[in-house]
Design an enzyme around this catalytic site. Structure first.
Site, PDB file in Angstrom:
ATOM      1  N   GLY A  40       0.783  -1.218   0.000  1.00 23.89           N
ATOM      2  CA  GLY A  40       0.000   0.000   0.000  1.00 23.89           C
ATOM      3  C   GLY A  40       0.823   1.279   0.000  1.00 23.89           C
ATOM      4  O   GLY A  40       2.022   1.284  -0.288  1.00 23.89           O
ATOM      5  N   ASP A 313      -7.363   4.066   6.925  1.00 22.72           N
ATOM      6  CA  ASP A 313      -7.614   5.433   6.473  1.00 22.72           C
ATOM      7  C   ASP A 313      -8.992   5.609   5.852  1.00 22.72           C
ATOM      8  O   ASP A 313      -9.472   6.736   5.729  1.00 22.72           O
ATOM      9  CB  ASP A 313      -6.560   5.852   5.438  1.00 22.72           C
ATOM     10  CG  ASP A 313      -5.191   6.067   6.050  1.00 22.72           C
ATOM     11  OD1 ASP A 313      -5.023   5.798   7.255  1.00 22.72           O
ATOM     12  OD2 ASP A 313      -4.279   6.504   5.324  1.00 22.72           O
ATOM     13  N   HIS A 445      21.289   4.650  32.598  1.00 24.07           N
ATOM     14  CA  HIS A 445      22.066   5.877  32.421  1.00 24.07           C
ATOM     15  C   HIS A 445      23.342   5.552  31.656  1.00 24.07           C
ATOM     16  O   HIS A 445      24.002   4.557  31.945  1.00 24.07           O
ATOM     17  CB  HIS A 445      22.433   6.471  33.784  1.00 24.07           C
ATOM     18  CG  HIS A 445      23.361   7.645  33.697  1.00 24.07           C
ATOM     19  ND1 HIS A 445      22.914   8.890  33.320  1.00 24.07           N
ATOM     20  CD2 HIS A 445      24.689   7.759  33.919  1.00 24.07           C
ATOM     21  CE1 HIS A 445      23.949   9.740  33.327  1.00 24.07           C
ATOM     22  NE2 HIS A 445      25.049   9.070  33.686  1.00 24.07           N
TER      23      HIS A 445
END
Length: 467
Positions: A40, A313, A445
């Site tokens: 698509g 959509d 971290h």
């Protein structure tokens, strides 16, 4: 006549995912696609090719402006737009070939041609050579997607006045690209050519870019893109687009009502997309459309015809590939008698500029309109060690939580890898976490994700560590 339990019309992310899930659940499944390749809009002329060009142009931008700061000295880099387009096409082929493999793996019958209803259970496939074949299907899922919209007074010549489809295949870098529309597609493709050396001017009718996202994201992204060199004409209504040779003249009215003009060599019309139902023969099946041309569905994504469903959509809601995928799985599992769910409030939205922009849940503007009492925590990316190490210091994380319960109501990010970081917000909100839950969760971290923990600390107790 071939017979199937489930037939999907359209092979975009919603369609092919629906077909795969239906096959996994034991349904004999077919998929109909009018184009020679599956995938698509998203895989062929949308999400994937635009990201390929965004990545290529970002490498060029870094080579030209940022490598020296890292101690990498190279000769003046040159942008080879032809090679970038070629690489983009290679990426497309890899992905579409992958979908073909998945169809074979899941024993899904693929029909190449235009699918149109002959009745509620019969679908005619008109092939490229003009021949036809009719199949019978117990259930049908409409997944035909959308096409770029335009404005009634604009003539799209697809050479100088173009849509996103043509913008992915330009043979030269524009000198001045004028983008009509400050939404996701316009900003992403505008960023591609801005990095490659084009002057880019965005003309937007609203008073801000990415108007459906949280206002803090719009403000931050505007600041960052201006710093990169993009120009904006906000609160500006385009009234005419005229091409004269290699020049395109855009005429508009600014917020004072005064006429303004801007000339470019290319104009990208990026004013949204429309549902695509052309040639489906919905009237023969009795399927109804709403006032905006979308297929009408109920909460189960079922049309007014009991055995026909629609996703993506072509129905109401955000036009996002991952929303269509969720709906494809939802319908397949519904047909199998399961009880799936979709929380549309938790479908994230992403803009793949650099820095990236992502949001999920409620915006501050929505909560104000709804009268919900809330609190906000935020944290700037530039306060992170990881951001300073990489040089990606622009952006912020914003967390909105319920004032009384501390439940996270929205997460909004501008920053490096925001598209990936937003998944943390989706998961937290899916399980109805509080800001304190996030704040007390260990974040590695140094990482960009630490900004989410810090924003949560700010939201729950106004006690971020590094600010």
């Amino acid at each position: 006549m071939s017979q199937f339990d489930v037939t999907v019309i359209g092979s975009g992310p919603g369609g092919y995912v629906a077909a795969i899930r239906a096959a996994q659940l034991g349904f004999t499944t077919a998929i109909i696609e009018k184009y020679p390749t599956l995938g698509g809009t998203c895989l062929n002329v949308g999400c994937i090719p635009s990201k390929a060009l965004l990545d290529s142009s970002e490498h060029f931008e870094n080579a030209k402006h940022n490598f020296a700061g890292h101690g990498i000295i190279i000769n003046e880099p040159q942008a080879d737009i032809a090679r970038m387009i070629e690489r983009k096409n290679e990426v497309i082929k890899q992905n579409t070939d992958g979908i073909s493999y998945l169809m074979n793996k899941n024993k899904i019958t693929v029909f190449e041609g235009v699918g149109s209803f002959e009745s509620a259970t019969q679908i005619k496939v008109t092939k490229n050579d003009g021949s036809t074949e009719t199949i019978d299907s117990k259930y049908t899922i409409i997944a035909t997607g959308s096409k770029p919209s335009s404005l009634p007074f604009i003539t799209l010549d697809k050479e100088r006045v173009i849509t996103s489809t043509e913008a992915l295949n330009l043979k030269e870098i524009p000198k001045h690209l004028v983008v009509i529309g400050g939404g996701v597609i316009g900003l992403e493709l505008g960023s591609v050519y801005l990095r490659l050396g084009a002057q880019v001017t965005v003309v937007e009718f609203m008073d801000k870019i990415i108007p459906t996202m949280d206002g803090a994201l719009s403000k931050e992204l505007t600041k960052v893109l201006k710093k990169q060199g993009m120009k904006f004409m906000l609160s500006t209504a385009v009234s005419a687009v005229e091409r004269n040779g290699d020049t395109v003249k855009i005429t508009a009215k600014d917020k004072k009502g005064e006429e303004v003009t801007v000339d470019g060599d290319y104009c990208l019309v990026s004013v949204g997309r429309r549902p695509y139902t052309d040639g489906l023969g919905l009237e023969k099946a009795g399927v109804e459309l709403d006032e905006r041309g979308r297929v009408k569905v109920n909460d189960h994504l079922q049309t007014n015809v009991a055995n026909i469903y629609a996703i993506g959509d072509v129905i109401k809601g955000a036009m996002l590939a991952h929303k269509a995928e969720e709906e494809g799985v939802f319908v397949a599992e519904t047909l199998a008698g399961q009880k799936p769910h979709i929380n549309y409030n938790l479908i994230p939205g992403v803009v793949y500029t650099w820095p990236e922009v992502a949001g999920v849940g409620k915006t501050e503007e929505q909560l104000k309109e709804e009268g919900v009492a809330y609190k906000v925590g935020s944290f700037p990316m530039r306060a992170l060690g990881r951001s300073r190490a990489s040089g990606d210091v622009d952006g912020l994380v914003k967390i909105i939580a319920d004032e009384k319960t501390d439940e996270v109501l929205g997460m909004h990010i501008v920053g490096a890898r925001a598209a990936d970081l937003i998944a943390e917000g989706v998961i937290a909100m899916e399980f109805r976490a509080s800001a304190e839950d996030i704040a007390r969760s260990s974040h590695a971290h140094p990482t960009y994700a630490e900004a989410i923990k810090e924003a949560a600390l700010d939201a729950t107790a106004k006690r971020p560590i590094h600010m």
